[in-house]
Design a protein around this motif. Sequence first.
Motif, PDB file in Angstrom:
ATOM      1  N   SER A 155       0.849  -1.197   0.000  1.00 38.17           N
ATOM      2  CA  SER A 155       0.000   0.000   0.000  1.00 38.17           C
ATOM      3  C   SER A 155       0.874   1.232   0.000  1.00 38.17           C
ATOM      4  N   LEU A 156       0.274   2.342  -0.391  1.00 39.10           N
ATOM      5  CA  LEU A 156       0.964   3.629  -0.387  1.00 39.10           C
ATOM      6  C   LEU A 156       0.189   4.600   0.497  1.00 39.10           C
ATOM      7  N   PRO A 157       0.904   5.405   1.308  1.00 39.24           N
ATOM      8  CA  PRO A 157       0.199   6.399   2.129  1.00 39.24           C
ATOM      9  C   PRO A 157      -0.360   7.526   1.258  1.00 39.24           C
ATOM     10  N   ALA A 158      -1.147   8.369   1.884  1.00 41.22           N
ATOM     11  CA  ALA A 158      -1.727   9.507   1.156  1.00 41.22           C
ATOM     12  C   ALA A 158      -0.635  10.345   0.525  1.00 41.22           C
ATOM     13  N   ARG A 159      -0.770  10.607  -0.786  1.00 41.90           N
ATOM     14  CA  ARG A 159       0.187  11.376  -1.582  1.00 41.90           C
ATOM     15  C   ARG A 159       1.564  10.702  -1.657  1.00 41.90           C
ATOM     16  N   GLY A 160       1.641   9.432  -1.263  1.00 36.38           N
ATOM     17  CA  GLY A 160       2.920   8.737  -1.307  1.00 36.38           C
ATOM     18  C   GLY A 160       3.236   8.225  -2.707  1.00 36.38           C
ATOM     19  N   GLU A 161       4.455   7.770  -2.908  1.00 38.68           N
ATOM     20  CA  GLU A 161       4.870   7.272  -4.203  1.00 38.68           C
ATOM     21  C   GLU A 161       5.945   6.195  -4.033  1.00 38.68           C
ATOM     22  N   GLU A 162       6.103   5.379  -5.085  1.00 40.20           N
ATOM     23  CA  GLU A 162       7.120   4.330  -5.080  1.00 40.20           C
ATOM     24  C   GLU A 162       7.644   4.137  -6.497  1.00 40.20           C
ATOM     25  N   SER A 163       8.943   4.026  -6.639  1.00 36.59           N
ATOM     26  CA  SER A 163       9.563   3.815  -7.944  1.00 36.59           C
ATOM     27  C   SER A 163       9.545   2.316  -8.295  1.00 36.59           C
ATOM     28  N   PHE A 164       9.511   2.024  -9.583  1.00 36.89           N
ATOM     29  CA  PHE A 164       9.589   0.641 -10.039  1.00 36.89           C
ATOM     30  C   PHE A 164      10.605   0.564 -11.178  1.00 36.89           C
ATOM     31  N   ARG A 165      11.150  -0.660 -11.388  1.00 38.22           N
ATOM     32  CA  ARG A 165      12.174  -0.878 -12.424  1.00 38.22           C
ATOM     33  C   ARG A 165      12.046  -2.312 -12.926  1.00 38.22           C
ATOM     34  N   SER A 166      12.072  -2.446 -14.246  1.00 38.88           N
ATOM     35  CA  SER A 166      11.976  -3.770 -14.857  1.00 38.88           C
ATOM     36  C   SER A 166      12.899  -3.812 -16.067  1.00 38.88           C
ATOM     37  N   VAL A 167      13.518  -4.999 -16.304  1.00 35.69           N
ATOM     38  CA  VAL A 167      14.451  -5.162 -17.420  1.00 35.69           C
ATOM     39  C   VAL A 167      13.862  -6.149 -18.426  1.00 35.69           C
ATOM     40  N   LEU A 168      13.740  -5.701 -19.668  1.00 39.59           N
ATOM     41  CA  LEU A 168      13.275  -6.564 -20.756  1.00 39.59           C
ATOM     42  C   LEU A 168      14.519  -7.001 -21.543  1.00 39.59           C
ATOM     43  N   SER A 169      14.878  -8.285 -21.410  1.00 40.30           N
ATOM     44  CA  SER A 169      16.142  -8.766 -21.984  1.00 40.30           C
ATOM     45  C   SER A 169      16.120  -8.785 -23.502  1.00 40.30           C
ATOM     46  N   ASP A 170      14.990  -9.117 -24.105  1.00 39.26           N
ATOM     47  CA  ASP A 170      14.950  -9.273 -25.560  1.00 39.26           C
ATOM     48  C   ASP A 170      13.788  -8.456 -26.131  1.00 39.26           C
ATOM     49  N   PRO A 171      13.939  -7.148 -26.278  1.00 41.67           N
ATOM     50  CA  PRO A 171      12.852  -6.314 -26.811  1.00 41.67           C
ATOM     51  C   PRO A 171      12.481  -6.764 -28.228  1.00 41.67           C
ATOM     52  N   PRO A 172      11.188  -6.729 -28.574  1.00 42.31           N
ATOM     53  CA  PRO A 172      10.768  -7.166 -29.899  1.00 42.31           C
ATOM     54  C   PRO A 172      11.138  -6.139 -30.965  1.00 42.31           C
ATOM     55  N   ALA A 173      11.360  -6.633 -32.179  1.00 44.19           N
ATOM     56  CA  ALA A 173      11.634  -5.718 -33.291  1.00 44.19           C
ATOM     57  C   ALA A 173      10.350  -5.003 -33.685  1.00 44.19           C
ATOM     58  N   GLY A 174      10.476  -3.779 -34.111  1.00 42.41           N
ATOM     59  CA  GLY A 174       9.310  -3.007 -34.540  1.00 42.41           C
ATOM     60  C   GLY A 174       8.528  -2.390 -33.408  1.00 42.41           C
TER      61      GLY A 174
END
Length: 232
Positions: free
Chosen positions: A201-220
């Motif tokens: 959960s997040l408190p009022a007006r709170g925030e959280e960063s996220f990060r994800s790695v896509l190893s093989d991005p699709p062409a196009g």
Amino acid sequence: MIVTCPSCETRYRVDPEAIALRKGRVRCAACGHGWKADDEALTLEEPARPTLRKEAVASDAAPRPVGGMEAVKPHEVVRKRAETRRQRSRQTVEGAGWAVVAACGVLLMGAAWLFRVDIVDTFPRTASAYAAIGVPVNPLGLEVRDLRATPSEDEEGALIIEGVVVNITGRDRATLPLRAVITGEDGSVLVEWVVMLDSLSLPARGEESFRSVLSDPPAGAAELEVLFAPEG
């Protein structure tokens, strides 16, 4: 004979003989003031006219106004003044009432704007009312901001997806899984995957960063979008 009231300065034309019968005592029909008239009120420019009803004039004790105008009775003056005060009082009360109504309306509209997410969360049907006036409301109370995709420096060909989830409401909000979607030029989905947040959960007006790695991005790949995945 011209007689002038020393209190309200109303002028009357009276018969000197009627004044003599009352020994000079008269009373103003306009303000009710009584006084004793004297011979100095006589004027040669406006001679007194004889009357055929001396006794009647003398018994009335109420001189006639100059110019044929009927004097206003004291009780009528008081009544008119009281009515004027009542009207002003009613107008003041009505004006104050409308001011209170207007102030309440402004407060309600302000509250409806500031707490629109909470209102839609509690009463989901109000979302259509907000949408009708051009104010779409996010019922989740969460937003994805600062979304960006950059090539990885550690892994060749990999794509790093980063962003921030913000609680835009004034109370705690449960977090939801994120669904990252990459689409092509024609809008077709090329790849999608789930990104989880660390916090439940997040408190009022709170925030959280996220990060994800896509190893093989699709062409196009043409566009990246991160949405909240439905619960369950």
